[in-house]
Design a protein around this motif. Structure first.
Motif, PDB file in Angstrom:
ATOM      1  N   GLY A 252      19.646 -10.780  11.078  1.00  0.00           N
ATOM      2  CA  GLY A 252      20.237 -11.277  12.317  1.00  0.00           C
ATOM      3  C   GLY A 252      20.968 -12.583  12.118  1.00  0.00           C
ATOM      4  N   ASP A 253      20.431 -13.450  11.293  1.00  0.00           N
ATOM      5  CA  ASP A 253      21.087 -14.725  11.013  1.00  0.00           C
ATOM      6  C   ASP A 253      22.376 -14.514  10.216  1.00  0.00           C
ATOM      7  OD1 ASP A 253      19.046 -16.126  12.295  1.00  0.00           O
ATOM      8  OD2 ASP A 253      17.876 -16.322  10.458  1.00  0.00           O
ATOM      9  N   ALA A 254      22.350 -13.570   9.270  1.00  0.00           N
ATOM     10  CA  ALA A 254      23.567 -13.246   8.523  1.00  0.00           C
ATOM     11  C   ALA A 254      24.643 -12.728   9.470  1.00  0.00           C
ATOM     12  CB  ALA A 254      23.256 -12.214   7.441  1.00  0.00           C
ATOM     13  N   PHE A 255      24.234 -11.866  10.406  1.00  0.00           N
ATOM     14  CA  PHE A 255      25.148 -11.336  11.423  1.00  0.00           C
ATOM     15  C   PHE A 255      25.771 -12.478  12.218  1.00  0.00           C
ATOM     16  CE2 PHE A 255      26.177  -9.684  15.595  1.00  0.00           C
ATOM     17  CZ  PHE A 255      26.705  -8.419  15.358  1.00  0.00           C
ATOM     18  N   ARG A 256      24.972 -13.438  12.626  1.00  0.00           N
ATOM     19  CA  ARG A 256      25.472 -14.548  13.434  1.00  0.00           C
ATOM     20  C   ARG A 256      26.417 -15.445  12.647  1.00  0.00           C
ATOM     21  NH1 ARG A 256      21.749 -11.947  15.360  1.00  0.00           N
ATOM     22  NH2 ARG A 256      20.942 -12.053  17.493  1.00  0.00           N
ATOM     23  N   GLY A 257      26.181 -15.571  11.344  1.00  0.00           N
ATOM     24  CA  GLY A 257      27.145 -16.283  10.507  1.00  0.00           C
ATOM     25  C   GLY A 257      28.509 -15.625  10.554  1.00  0.00           C
ATOM     26  N   GLY A 258      28.516 -14.280  10.548  1.00  0.00           N
ATOM     27  CA  GLY A 258      29.771 -13.543  10.656  1.00  0.00           C
ATOM     28  C   GLY A 258      30.443 -13.720  12.003  1.00  0.00           C
ATOM     29  N   ILE A 259      29.655 -13.721  13.075  1.00  0.00           N
ATOM     30  CA  ILE A 259      30.212 -13.942  14.414  1.00  0.00           C
ATOM     31  C   ILE A 259      30.869 -15.318  14.497  1.00  0.00           C
ATOM     32  CG2 ILE A 259      29.637 -14.276  16.855  1.00  0.00           C
ATOM     33  CD1 ILE A 259      29.654 -11.357  16.079  1.00  0.00           C
ATOM     34  N   LEU A 260      30.184 -16.331  14.004  1.00  0.00           N
ATOM     35  CA  LEU A 260      30.765 -17.680  14.017  1.00  0.00           C
ATOM     36  C   LEU A 260      32.072 -17.731  13.238  1.00  0.00           C
ATOM     37  CD1 LEU A 260      27.646 -20.006  13.576  1.00  0.00           C
ATOM     38  CD2 LEU A 260      29.277 -20.072  15.478  1.00  0.00           C
ATOM     39  N   PHE A 261      32.089 -17.080  12.075  1.00  0.00           N
ATOM     40  CA  PHE A 261      33.295 -17.095  11.244  1.00  0.00           C
ATOM     41  C   PHE A 261      34.469 -16.466  11.986  1.00  0.00           C
ATOM     42  CE2 PHE A 261      36.108 -15.113   8.082  1.00  0.00           C
ATOM     43  CZ  PHE A 261      36.440 -16.215   7.324  1.00  0.00           C
ATOM     44  N   GLY A 262      34.230 -15.325  12.617  1.00  0.00           N
ATOM     45  CA  GLY A 262      35.308 -14.682  13.356  1.00  0.00           C
ATOM     46  C   GLY A 262      35.813 -15.529  14.508  1.00  0.00           C
ATOM     47  N   LEU A 263      34.901 -16.142  15.250  1.00  0.00           N
ATOM     48  CA  LEU A 263      35.302 -16.989  16.367  1.00  0.00           C
ATOM     49  C   LEU A 263      36.071 -18.213  15.895  1.00  0.00           C
ATOM     50  CD1 LEU A 263      32.028 -16.826  18.512  1.00  0.00           C
ATOM     51  CD2 LEU A 263      34.265 -15.852  19.135  1.00  0.00           C
ATOM     52  N   MET A 264      35.630 -18.802  14.803  1.00  0.00           N
ATOM     53  CA  MET A 264      36.293 -19.999  14.287  1.00  0.00           C
ATOM     54  C   MET A 264      37.709 -19.708  13.809  1.00  0.00           C
ATOM     55  SD  MET A 264      33.104 -21.625  12.140  1.00  0.00           S
ATOM     56  CE  MET A 264      33.914 -23.154  11.640  1.00  0.00           C
ATOM     57  N   ASN A 265      37.957 -18.462  13.429  1.00  0.00           N
ATOM     58  CA  ASN A 265      39.262 -18.104  12.887  1.00  0.00           C
ATOM     59  C   ASN A 265      40.101 -17.276  13.856  1.00  0.00           C
ATOM     60  OD1 ASN A 265      39.414 -18.952   9.823  1.00  0.00           O
ATOM     61  ND2 ASN A 265      37.307 -18.317  10.212  1.00  0.00           N
ATOM     62  N   GLY A 266      39.688 -17.223  15.123  1.00  0.00           N
ATOM     63  CA  GLY A 266      40.476 -16.568  16.147  1.00  0.00           C
ATOM     64  C   GLY A 266      40.652 -15.081  15.945  1.00  0.00           C
ATOM     65  N   MET A 267      39.680 -14.422  15.334  1.00  0.00           N
ATOM     66  CA  MET A 267      39.787 -12.992  15.068  1.00  0.00           C
ATOM     67  C   MET A 267      39.441 -12.175  16.294  1.00  0.00           C
ATOM     68  SD  MET A 267      38.148 -12.796  11.238  1.00  0.00           S
ATOM     69  CE  MET A 267      38.982 -13.593   9.849  1.00  0.00           C
ATOM     70  N   ASP A 268      39.942 -10.941  16.346  1.00  0.00           N
ATOM     71  CA  ASP A 268      39.608 -10.062  17.458  1.00  0.00           C
ATOM     72  C   ASP A 268      38.161  -9.601  17.319  1.00  0.00           C
ATOM     73  OD1 ASP A 268      39.499  -7.530  15.842  1.00  0.00           O
ATOM     74  OD2 ASP A 268      41.628  -7.951  15.583  1.00  0.00           O
ATOM     75  N   TRP A 269      37.626  -9.027  18.409  1.00  0.00           N
ATOM     76  CA  TRP A 269      36.215  -8.664  18.402  1.00  0.00           C
ATOM     77  C   TRP A 269      35.905  -7.517  17.444  1.00  0.00           C
ATOM     78  CZ3 TRP A 269      32.667 -11.812  19.414  1.00  0.00           C
ATOM     79  CH2 TRP A 269      32.777 -12.758  20.439  1.00  0.00           C
ATOM     80  N   GLU A 270      36.854  -6.588  17.257  1.00  0.00           N
ATOM     81  CA  GLU A 270      36.605  -5.495  16.319  1.00  0.00           C
ATOM     82  C   GLU A 270      36.368  -6.031  14.911  1.00  0.00           C
ATOM     83  OE1 GLU A 270      39.148  -5.485  18.468  1.00  0.00           O
ATOM     84  OE2 GLU A 270      39.483  -3.484  19.317  1.00  0.00           O
ATOM     85  N   THR A 271      37.207  -6.967  14.491  1.00  0.00           N
ATOM     86  CA  THR A 271      37.074  -7.527  13.144  1.00  0.00           C
ATOM     87  C   THR A 271      35.880  -8.458  13.053  1.00  0.00           C
ATOM     88  OG1 THR A 271      39.462  -7.347  12.768  1.00  0.00           O
ATOM     89  CG2 THR A 271      38.243  -8.877  11.365  1.00  0.00           C
ATOM     90  N   THR A 272      35.701  -9.302  14.061  1.00  0.00           N
ATOM     91  CA  THR A 272      34.564 -10.227  14.066  1.00  0.00           C
ATOM     92  C   THR A 272      33.250  -9.464  13.969  1.00  0.00           C
ATOM     93  OG1 THR A 272      35.776 -11.891  15.346  1.00  0.00           O
ATOM     94  CG2 THR A 272      33.362 -11.985  15.433  1.00  0.00           C
ATOM     95  N   GLY A 273      33.100  -8.416  14.776  1.00  0.00           N
ATOM     96  CA  GLY A 273      31.877  -7.630  14.754  1.00  0.00           C
ATOM     97  C   GLY A 273      31.649  -6.943  13.422  1.00  0.00           C
ATOM     98  N   ARG A 274      32.721  -6.463  12.805  1.00  0.00           N
ATOM     99  CA  ARG A 274      32.586  -5.782  11.517  1.00  0.00           C
ATOM    100  C   ARG A 274      32.223  -6.744  10.397  1.00  0.00           C
ATOM    101  NH1 ARG A 274      35.386  -2.490  14.700  1.00  0.00           N
ATOM    102  NH2 ARG A 274      35.497  -0.243  14.216  1.00  0.00           N
ATOM    103  N   ILE A 275      32.783  -7.941  10.425  1.00  0.00           N
ATOM    104  CA  ILE A 275      32.380  -8.945   9.434  1.00  0.00           C
ATOM    105  C   ILE A 275      30.895  -9.255   9.585  1.00  0.00           C
ATOM    106  CG2 ILE A 275      32.641 -11.369   8.730  1.00  0.00           C
ATOM    107  CD1 ILE A 275      35.598 -11.147   9.542  1.00  0.00           C
ATOM    108  N   ALA A 276      30.458  -9.430  10.824  1.00  0.00           N
ATOM    109  CA  ALA A 276      29.042  -9.706  11.076  1.00  0.00           C
ATOM    110  C   ALA A 276      28.166  -8.559  10.594  1.00  0.00           C
ATOM    111  CB  ALA A 276      28.829  -9.954  12.569  1.00  0.00           C
ATOM    112  N   SER A 277      28.582  -7.334  10.878  1.00  0.00           N
ATOM    113  CA  SER A 277      27.837  -6.156  10.441  1.00  0.00           C
ATOM    114  C   SER A 277      27.728  -6.116   8.918  1.00  0.00           C
ATOM    115  CB  SER A 277      28.527  -4.897  10.959  1.00  0.00           C
ATOM    116  OG  SER A 277      27.864  -3.729  10.528  1.00  0.00           O
ATOM    117  N   LEU A 278      28.827  -6.404   8.237  1.00  0.00           N
ATOM    118  CA  LEU A 278      28.821  -6.395   6.772  1.00  0.00           C
ATOM    119  C   LEU A 278      27.875  -7.453   6.213  1.00  0.00           C
ATOM    120  CD1 LEU A 278      29.944  -5.430   4.056  1.00  0.00           C
ATOM    121  CD2 LEU A 278      31.808  -7.086   4.346  1.00  0.00           C
ATOM    122  N   MET A 279      27.872  -8.648   6.807  1.00  0.00           N
ATOM    123  CA  MET A 279      26.995  -9.709   6.309  1.00  0.00           C
ATOM    124  C   MET A 279      25.526  -9.299   6.430  1.00  0.00           C
ATOM    125  SD  MET A 279      29.027 -11.854   5.062  1.00  0.00           S
ATOM    126  CE  MET A 279      27.823 -13.129   4.620  1.00  0.00           C
TER     127      MET A 279
END
Length: 312
Positions: A252-279
């Motif tokens: 869950g913490d790895a997932f949240r690291g991905g969410i933060l990264f996507g938000l910080m870089n202005g990514m769309d939710w599809e990409t942000t969620g997938r980065i979090a899922s991968l982490m």
């Protein structure tokens, strides 16, 4: 651009009992329970939500700024953070205390007996958001109760958008307090069990949470992926393929690291969620919460393999 990660640092002492607890605990004698388990295997891991989230955000190339209170035994963890060039400017040492720690014994049936000592975590409220500079986003993750309450209010006062991530700290708060967190937060992230508990305590449906001003409610569903609810659309995020299913602790913490990264870089939710899922999938393939060490190039390659496109 920094992400202020409010939460705990902890040592996790993990032991394996190579038998079954039920063979050594007599149900009719639990009122005089006195047992000892031989645990020849022991690991001491770096953990705690702030440390774990910061570590995963750093793997992605982000700039984490953890904020936590720790004890006089923190030096090994400090060296680990320094090795990964993660700032500890806002990690405060509390004299005459130990860093929060969990002692976890698991038997062959995957039953667990855990003792948790909060230690310095109970002093989280001594850290203040106003003492930071250059912060563009934050997260309130499990920590001392007073610290979580105060940091949420301080983020609002500083006009810094933040994620509310109650996690295992959720039972500490009543319905009114959880509702207040929701009204203060820009985003809320929980797993499916935590969502049911939050719903029960607040009476707020997904629609009502979004009406309170939350830009996205993120609910993770373990191997089933996650759902991201916004006022405009609901995004179904698929899970990333897991290479090995070794240890879910810290996913869950790895997932949240991905969410933060996507938000910080202005990514769309599809990409942000997938980065979090991968982490989360990368983490589950190793024991402990900070023993996965992929490079950013390796993460990007895995992302393209799993989802068929690049993220920048």
């Amino acid at each position: 651009m920094s992400a202020l990660i409010c939460g705990s640092f902890a040592f996790d002492t993990i032991m394996l009992f190579k038998d079954q607890f039920k063979r050594h605990i007599l149900p009719e004698q639990v009122h005089i329970l006195n047992v000892s388990f031989l645990v020849p295997e022991l690991r001491r891991e770096f953990g705690g939500c702030s440390g774990n989230i910061a570590y995963n955000l750093k793997l992605l190339g982000g700039n984490p700024l953890p904020m936590a209170t720790v004890g006089i035994d923190f030096d090994p963890y400090l060296r680990w953070m320094n090795r990964w060039e993660i700032s500890t400017t806002h990690v405060k040492v509390i004299d005459d205390t130990y860093t929060a720690q969990a002692f976890i014994t698991t038997d062959l049936d995957d039953n667990q007996i855990t003792a948790f000592h909060p230690g310095a975590m109970s002093f989280a409220h001594l850290n203040r958001i106003s003492d930071t500079t250059g912060v563009t986003i934050g997260i309130v993750s499990p920590d001392g109760r007073d610290g979580m309450l105060e940091h949420a209010t301080q983020f609002v006062d500083a006009n810094i958008p933040f994620i509310f991530d109650p996690g295992q700290g959720l039972p500490m708060f009543n319905g009114d307090e959880l509702t207040r967190f929701i009204e203060q937060a820009t985003w809320v992230t929980v797993n499916d069990y935590e969502w049911e508990l939050m719903l029960d305590r607040t009476g707020l449906s997904i629609e009502k949470v979004l009406e309170r001003g939350v830009k996205a409610l993120i609910i993770t569903k373990a191997a089933s992926g996650s759902l991201i609810y916004t006022a405009e659309k609901t995004y179904t995020i698929p899970p990333a393929k897991v290479t090995q299913l070794l240890d879910p602790t810290g996913c869950g913490d790895a997932f949240r690291g991905g969410i933060l990264f996507g938000l910080m870089n202005g990514m769309d939710w599809e990409t942000t969620g997938r980065i979090a899922s991968l982490m989360g999938a990368i983490k589950i393939a190793s024991y402990g919460t900070q023993n996965h060490h992929p490079s950013l190039d390796e993460i990007k390659a895995l992302f393209k393999t799993h989802f068929g496109y690049d993220f920048t």
